[in-house]
Design a protein around this motif. Structure first.
Motif, PDB file in Angstrom:
ATOM      1  N   LEU A  71       0.843  -1.197   0.000  1.00  0.00           N
ATOM      2  CA  LEU A  71       0.000   0.000   0.000  1.00  0.00           C
ATOM      3  C   LEU A  71       0.877   1.246   0.000  1.00  0.00           C
ATOM      4  N   ILE A  72       0.596   2.152  -0.951  1.00  0.00           N
ATOM      5  CA  ILE A  72       1.203   3.483  -0.930  1.00  0.00           C
ATOM      6  C   ILE A  72       0.096   4.454  -0.563  1.00  0.00           C
ATOM      7  N   ILE A  73       0.324   5.204   0.497  1.00  0.00           N
ATOM      8  CA  ILE A  73      -0.613   6.235   0.942  1.00  0.00           C
ATOM      9  C   ILE A  73       0.046   7.561   0.619  1.00  0.00           C
ATOM     10  N   SER A  74      -0.583   8.365  -0.242  1.00  0.00           N
ATOM     11  CA  SER A  74       0.069   9.589  -0.681  1.00  0.00           C
ATOM     12  C   SER A  74      -0.852  10.800  -0.594  1.00  0.00           C
ATOM     13  N   LEU A  75      -0.387  11.824   0.085  1.00  0.00           N
ATOM     14  CA  LEU A  75      -1.127  13.079   0.164  1.00  0.00           C
ATOM     15  C   LEU A  75      -0.834  13.986  -1.029  1.00  0.00           C
ATOM     16  N   GLU A  76       0.078  13.560  -1.892  1.00  0.00           N
ATOM     17  CA  GLU A  76       0.455  14.348  -3.065  1.00  0.00           C
ATOM     18  C   GLU A  76       0.638  13.381  -4.224  1.00  0.00           C
ATOM     19  N   PRO A  77      -0.100  13.560  -5.329  1.00  0.00           N
ATOM     20  CA  PRO A  77      -0.099  12.539  -6.390  1.00  0.00           C
ATOM     21  C   PRO A  77       1.266  12.243  -7.019  1.00  0.00           C
ATOM     22  N   MET A  78       2.068  13.251  -7.292  1.00  0.00           N
ATOM     23  CA  MET A  78       3.373  12.978  -7.893  1.00  0.00           C
ATOM     24  C   MET A  78       4.290  12.243  -6.910  1.00  0.00           C
ATOM     25  N   LEU A  93      -2.521   1.923  -4.539  1.00  0.00           N
ATOM     26  CA  LEU A  93      -2.162   3.326  -4.313  1.00  0.00           C
ATOM     27  C   LEU A  93      -3.428   4.036  -3.854  1.00  0.00           C
ATOM     28  N   VAL A  94      -3.367   4.667  -2.690  1.00  0.00           N
ATOM     29  CA  VAL A  94      -4.456   5.512  -2.201  1.00  0.00           C
ATOM     30  C   VAL A  94      -3.880   6.914  -2.139  1.00  0.00           C
ATOM     31  N   THR A  95      -4.409   7.814  -2.987  1.00  0.00           N
ATOM     32  CA  THR A  95      -3.786   9.130  -3.121  1.00  0.00           C
ATOM     33  C   THR A  95      -4.793  10.266  -3.205  1.00  0.00           C
ATOM     34  N   ASN A  96      -4.332  11.399  -2.746  1.00  0.00           N
ATOM     35  CA  ASN A  96      -5.025  12.660  -2.971  1.00  0.00           C
ATOM     36  C   ASN A  96      -4.832  13.019  -4.440  1.00  0.00           C
ATOM     37  N   GLU A  97      -5.852  13.586  -5.061  1.00  0.00           N
ATOM     38  CA  GLU A  97      -5.724  13.968  -6.467  1.00  0.00           C
ATOM     39  C   GLU A  97      -5.180  15.386  -6.644  1.00  0.00           C
ATOM     40  N   THR A  98      -5.147  16.163  -5.586  1.00  0.00           N
ATOM     41  CA  THR A  98      -4.746  17.564  -5.680  1.00  0.00           C
ATOM     42  C   THR A  98      -3.232  17.711  -5.559  1.00  0.00           C
ATOM     43  N   PRO A  99      -2.581  18.266  -6.575  1.00  0.00           N
ATOM     44  CA  PRO A  99      -1.132  18.429  -6.496  1.00  0.00           C
ATOM     45  C   PRO A  99      -0.732  19.550  -5.540  1.00  0.00           C
ATOM     46  N   PHE A 100       0.443  19.407  -4.975  1.00  0.00           N
ATOM     47  CA  PHE A 100       1.083  20.450  -4.180  1.00  0.00           C
ATOM     48  C   PHE A 100       2.272  20.891  -5.016  1.00  0.00           C
ATOM     49  N   VAL A 101       2.077  21.938  -5.808  1.00  0.00           N
ATOM     50  CA  VAL A 101       3.092  22.365  -6.767  1.00  0.00           C
ATOM     51  C   VAL A 101       4.170  23.152  -6.017  1.00  0.00           C
ATOM     52  N   PRO A 120      -3.849  -0.614 -11.908  1.00  0.00           N
ATOM     53  CA  PRO A 120      -5.055  -1.434 -11.766  1.00  0.00           C
ATOM     54  C   PRO A 120      -5.722  -1.291 -10.388  1.00  0.00           C
ATOM     55  N   HIS A 121      -4.947  -0.969  -9.358  1.00  0.00           N
ATOM     56  CA  HIS A 121      -5.478  -0.902  -7.997  1.00  0.00           C
ATOM     57  C   HIS A 121      -5.197   0.481  -7.409  1.00  0.00           C
ATOM     58  N   LYS A 122      -6.231   1.324  -7.404  1.00  0.00           N
ATOM     59  CA  LYS A 122      -6.042   2.693  -6.906  1.00  0.00           C
ATOM     60  C   LYS A 122      -7.347   3.241  -6.336  1.00  0.00           C
ATOM     61  N   VAL A 123      -7.188   4.129  -5.368  1.00  0.00           N
ATOM     62  CA  VAL A 123      -8.284   4.954  -4.864  1.00  0.00           C
ATOM     63  C   VAL A 123      -7.758   6.375  -4.935  1.00  0.00           C
ATOM     64  N   VAL A 124      -8.433   7.216  -5.712  1.00  0.00           N
ATOM     65  CA  VAL A 124      -8.026   8.603  -5.887  1.00  0.00           C
ATOM     66  C   VAL A 124      -9.171   9.475  -5.400  1.00  0.00           C
ATOM     67  N   LEU A 125      -8.865  10.382  -4.491  1.00  0.00           N
ATOM     68  CA  LEU A 125      -9.917  11.252  -3.968  1.00  0.00           C
ATOM     69  C   LEU A 125      -9.354  12.630  -3.683  1.00  0.00           C
ATOM     70  N   ASN A 126     -10.251  13.609  -3.636  1.00  0.00           N
ATOM     71  CA  ASN A 126      -9.861  14.975  -3.332  1.00  0.00           C
ATOM     72  C   ASN A 126     -10.043  15.180  -1.833  1.00  0.00           C
ATOM     73  N   VAL A 127      -9.007  14.869  -1.070  1.00  0.00           N
ATOM     74  CA  VAL A 127      -9.109  14.940   0.391  1.00  0.00           C
ATOM     75  C   VAL A 127      -9.300  16.369   0.871  1.00  0.00           C
ATOM     76  N   ASP A 128      -8.752  17.332   0.142  1.00  0.00           N
ATOM     77  CA  ASP A 128      -8.883  18.728   0.546  1.00  0.00           C
ATOM     78  C   ASP A 128     -10.342  19.182   0.470  1.00  0.00           C
ATOM     79  N   LYS A 129     -11.021  18.778  -0.597  1.00  0.00           N
ATOM     80  CA  LYS A 129     -12.432  19.137  -0.776  1.00  0.00           C
ATOM     81  C   LYS A 129     -13.290  18.485   0.312  1.00  0.00           C
TER      82      LYS A 129
END
Length: 194
Positions: A71-78, A93-101, A120-129
């Motif tokens: 499992l990769i838990i990421s608050l930043e997609p890149m 991969l469980v990640t926030n979709e919002t980039p932190f540029v 193939p295995h991902k959950v992408v969500l806008n955690v900030d929203k």
């Protein structure tokens, strides 16, 4: 039971708070745990990464081998993409979709999402929203933690208890807000997986 987890993000996003909650909950669940943190720049905006290994058997090393991460838990997609070589074939991969540029040559958001969408295995969500809708963007990291519940293999109540313990000194309102954030993320992940 064994879970090898990489947590990634940018300094100031709360990635290490997620690691603390998971680690405390794992210990409450009677599991072994090892953690190794890697901080990039020692300031807000630098990359932050942590290896978290949880098992019902003793763990020899605190570092996750390449290709073995569950499992990769990421608050930043890149930042999530950066650790894909560690992800196993059945890993998520469980990640926030919002980039932190935070760098001048940050790739186009569409390019980052195109790479994520190949998985193939991902959950992408806008955690900030989601966090903003709950009343505070400060709980975005706990929304993301909630979205990992289906993959952790740790009792949900133990995770809730860990949140209560960690945030109790900040008052009941903060505890309740974090528990709502956890539940919101969990619900999004469960809907995404159907």
């Amino acid at each position: 039971m064994k879970k090898d987890i990489i947590l990634s993000g940018v300094g100031g996003q709360g990635i290490l708070s997620i690691a603390t909650v998971i680690g405390k909950a794992a210990l409450k669940d009677g599991l072994y745990m090892k953690q190794a943190e890697v901080h990039g720049m020692s300031q807000r905006g630098g990359d932050v990464q942590s290896n978290l290994r949880i098992s019902d058997q003793p763990i020899a090393s605190d570092l996750i081998p390449s290709g073995k991460c569950d499992l990769i838990i990421s608050l930043e997609p890149m930042e999530g993409l950066r650790y894909l070589p560690y992800l196993g074939h059945e890993g998520w991969l469980v990640t926030n979709e919002t980039p932190f540029v935070n760098i001048p040559n940050y790739p186009a958001e569409s390019d980052v999402m195109a790479e994520i969408n190949k998985l193939p295995h991902k959950v992408v969500l806008n955690v900030d929203k989601v966090a903003k809708e709950l009343g505070s963007t400060r709980v975005a990291n706990i929304v993301l933690l909630g979205a990992t519940i289906p993959f952790l293999g740790i009792d949900y109540e133990k995770i809730q208890d860990s949140i209560r313990e960690i945030f109790q000194r900040k008052g009941d309102a903060i505890v309740e807000l974090n528990l709502k954030a956890l539940a919101a993320g969990k619900e999004i992940a469960e809907k995404t997986m159907k």
